[in-house]
Design an enzyme around this catalytic site. Structure first.
Site, PDB file in Angstrom:
ATOM      1  N   MET A  36     -83.722 142.355 -35.305  1.00 12.42           N
ATOM      2  CA  MET A  36     -82.826 141.230 -35.575  1.00 12.42           C
ATOM      3  C   MET A  36     -83.640 139.977 -35.859  1.00 12.42           C
ATOM      4  O   MET A  36     -84.618 139.700 -35.172  1.00 12.42           O
ATOM      5  CB  MET A  36     -81.918 140.962 -34.366  1.00 12.42           C
ATOM      6  N   ASN A  37     -83.218 139.199 -36.890  1.00 13.16           N
ATOM      7  CA  ASN A  37     -83.625 137.793 -36.934  1.00 13.16           C
ATOM      8  C   ASN A  37     -82.436 136.920 -37.330  1.00 13.16           C
ATOM      9  O   ASN A  37     -81.378 137.071 -36.724  1.00 13.16           O
ATOM     10  CB  ASN A  37     -84.911 137.536 -37.741  1.00 13.16           C
ATOM     11  N   ASP A  38     -82.537 136.027 -38.280  1.00 10.95           N
ATOM     12  CA  ASP A  38     -81.589 134.932 -38.493  1.00 10.95           C
ATOM     13  C   ASP A  38     -80.111 135.311 -38.360  1.00 10.95           C
ATOM     14  O   ASP A  38     -79.670 136.317 -38.928  1.00 10.95           O
ATOM     15  CB  ASP A  38     -81.752 134.372 -39.904  1.00 10.95           C
ATOM     16  N   TRP A  62     -89.748 143.856 -38.574  1.00 15.17           N
ATOM     17  CA  TRP A  62     -89.169 143.377 -39.817  1.00 15.17           C
ATOM     18  C   TRP A  62     -89.357 144.415 -40.914  1.00 15.17           C
ATOM     19  O   TRP A  62     -90.423 145.022 -41.043  1.00 15.17           O
ATOM     20  CB  TRP A  62     -89.831 142.057 -40.205  1.00 15.17           C
ATOM     21  N   PHE A  97     -81.345 138.767 -47.832  1.00 15.16           N
ATOM     22  CA  PHE A  97     -81.792 137.715 -46.923  1.00 15.16           C
ATOM     23  C   PHE A  97     -80.595 136.880 -46.453  1.00 15.16           C
ATOM     24  O   PHE A  97     -79.455 137.183 -46.734  1.00 15.16           O
ATOM     25  CB  PHE A  97     -82.842 136.850 -47.605  1.00 15.16           C
ATOM     26  N   ARG A 167     -83.489 130.049 -51.071  1.00 16.56           N
ATOM     27  CA  ARG A 167     -82.789 130.983 -50.200  1.00 16.56           C
ATOM     28  C   ARG A 167     -81.865 130.309 -49.179  1.00 16.56           C
ATOM     29  O   ARG A 167     -81.879 129.118 -48.987  1.00 16.56           O
ATOM     30  CB  ARG A 167     -83.799 131.864 -49.465  1.00 16.56           C
ATOM     31  N   ASP A 168     -81.075 131.193 -48.530  1.00 16.08           N
ATOM     32  CA  ASP A 168     -80.264 130.874 -47.347  1.00 16.08           C
ATOM     33  C   ASP A 168     -79.061 129.981 -47.657  1.00 16.08           C
ATOM     34  O   ASP A 168     -78.905 128.893 -47.074  1.00 16.08           O
ATOM     35  CB  ASP A 168     -81.117 130.208 -46.260  1.00 16.08           C
ATOM     36  N   GLU A 223     -85.924 126.048 -44.480  1.00 15.56           N
ATOM     37  CA  GLU A 223     -85.106 127.259 -44.489  1.00 15.56           C
ATOM     38  C   GLU A 223     -83.757 127.010 -43.803  1.00 15.56           C
ATOM     39  O   GLU A 223     -83.592 126.068 -43.035  1.00 15.56           O
ATOM     40  CB  GLU A 223     -85.834 128.402 -43.767  1.00 15.56           C
ATOM     41  N   TRP A 306     -90.929 132.979 -35.341  1.00 16.06           N
ATOM     42  CA  TRP A 306     -91.925 133.757 -36.090  1.00 16.06           C
ATOM     43  C   TRP A 306     -93.320 133.644 -35.497  1.00 16.06           C
ATOM     44  O   TRP A 306     -94.168 134.520 -35.720  1.00 16.06           O
ATOM     45  CB  TRP A 306     -91.940 133.303 -37.547  1.00 16.06           C
TER      46      TRP A 306
END
Length: 337
Positions: A36-38, A62, A97, A167-168, A223, A306
């Protein structure tokens, strides 16, 4: 449904049976299996809170990013749903992403995310990737990717904007029924900027402005932006890479930044009045907020960083947790939680 997504759903169903309940936290949402991340797509839809997140179901490290999915009635007790997205189309073949979610006028749920397509290897060993913004639409469980993906590409960047660091998207619906989103980007100076886009329907997007510019003040690439009104102010949250301390306000490495100010509707730019860290700890990154049905602004983040991932064990059946939800307010020019 693609074979890649079908296999991910099959794997998570089988693998989670090997994880006993006592091996998980009671209130923090943890990865169903794997990595898991964001947080992604944090939203309220059809009577439930929805939280997606960056996900690699096959190992506790990852990998090619999928989107996991969970729902809750109270933001404390979570129910896992099947994985929502997998890297299974040309624009996102190397990863789905981070992104966000919004309800469309017709009642469907729209997911807006960054698709990653890896390019050739460069002499320095890096890859000339392309990051574009894509859309999937569904019913709260199953989602179909928009045939017109990607909806934002390098052609929609301002001059000097990097197509590698783009991104994001964080999307929302305005009171008049139109849509806006903010996206993180790296400009020519190598730092970070937040771009603003608009859409009449959630599918066809137009560049509006460079909403905010870093100018090498707070780290580098910005980000996971989030932009909203709160207590008579506008708030911009973002997670800068390679931060440096400013007294005790920030820490080295990947951090979080809150900018409080106003929004000029004519120029469509954000005017900063105050800056602060969102959280002073290192286990906090990529926060995302939603507006609850009763009007509260609630934030959740990845309870990791990170810079500290070397402590992860590949033997663990799952890795990664979300923070507890936090209700936000602005008081005396500062963000309170």
């Amino acid at each position: 449904m693609s074979n890649i997504l079908r296999e991910a759903r099959r794997h998570e169903e089988i693998a989670e049976q090997l994880i006993p309940d006592h091996a998980r936290p009671r209130f923090h949402l943890s990865s169903r299996v794997g990595w898991m991340n964001d947080p992604n797509g944090f939203s309220y839809y059809q009577g439930k809170y929805h939280l997606f997140h960056q996900y690699y179901p096959y190992e506790s490290k990852w990998g090619p990013m999928h989107w996991a999915h969970a729902v809750s009635q109270d933001l404390l007790h979570w129910e896992y749903l099947p994985a929502a997205l997998a890297p299974d189309t040309l624009p996102d073949k190397d990863g789905c992403f981070s992104g966000s979610a919004v309800e469309l006028a017709d009642g469907r749920q729209l997911l807006m995310y960054t698709g990653v397509s890896a390019g050739p290897r460069l002499p320095d060993g890096t890859s000339d990737d392309r990051q574009t913004q894509c859309i999937a639409v569904g019913d709260g469980v199953n989602y179909e990717k928009y045939p017109g993906n990607p909806v934002l590409t390098a052609d929609d960047l301002p001059e000097g904007g990097s197509p590698v660091d783009f991104r994001d998207p964080k999307v929302w619906r305005e009171a008049d029924g139109t849509y806006r989103c903010v996206v993180g980007n790296r400009p020519a100076d190598g730092s970070g900027q937040i771009l603003l886009y608009s859409s009449p329907d959630g599918f066809h997007w137009t560049f509006e402005s460079v909403l905010a510019e870093n100018r090498n003040r707070f780290g580098l690439m910005w980000e996971c932006p989030d932009f909203f009104q709160l207590d008579g102010h506008y708030v911009l949250l973002t997670s800068p890479q390679d931060m440096l301390p400013s007294g005790f306000e920030y820490h080295n490495g990947n951090g979080t930044l809150c900018l409080i100010g106003s929004f000029d509707e004519q120029s469509k730019t954000f005017r900063e009045e105050h800056d602060q860290a969102v959280d002073y700890g290192i286990d906090f990154y990529a926060p995302q907020t939603l507006l609850t049905p009763d009007g509260r602004r609630v934030m959740i983040a990845w309870m990791q960083n990170w810079d500290t991932l070397s402590i992860a064990s590949l033997k663990a059946p799952w890795f990664g947790q979300m923070t507890l939800p936090r209700e936000l307010s602005v008081q005396n020019g500062r963000l309170y939680q």
